[in-house]
Scaffold this motif. Structure first.
Motif: not given
Length: 110
Positions: A54-57, A60-64, A71-72, A75-81
């Protein structure tokens, strides 16, 4: 507990340390090195105890700013991996996958 150290790319944060439940389905804790300390501390508090997928989804795709990531998002990419790595380890052991994930690179899950 599963521990993941992830080196993000294209953001101010230098490292993301993640602790997941044994099955990888729940985020136990996350710590960011570098980056916007207040925002990242808030993210850490908000995601503790939440479902990994849920957190990964959500993140995912949040921009800075002008960056193509954040960073978010990293973090999503890290969770998916991490979910992919846990599923691969479970499959090698003959267990059912924990959750579907779509990351493409191998995780630093230990």
């Amino acid at each position: 507990m599963q521990h993941v150290d992830f080196r993000p790319r294209g953001v101010c944060s230098r490292m993301i340390h993640i602790d997941l439940s044994d099955d990888g389905k729940t985020i136990e804790a996350v710590n960011f090195e570098g980056g916007c300390s207040g925002n990242l501390a808030a993210i850490s508090k908000l995601v503790a105890g939440r479902p990994t997928e849920e957190v990964a989804e959500v993140l995912k795709g949040n921009l800075c700013g002008p960056r193509k990531t954040s960073c978010a998002d990293q973090f999503s990419q890290a969770l998916l991996q991490a979910m992919d790595a846990i599923d691969a380890a479970n499959a090698a052991d003959g267990e059912k996958p924990a959750a579907p994930a779509s990351a493409d690179a191998a995780s630093a899950a230990n």
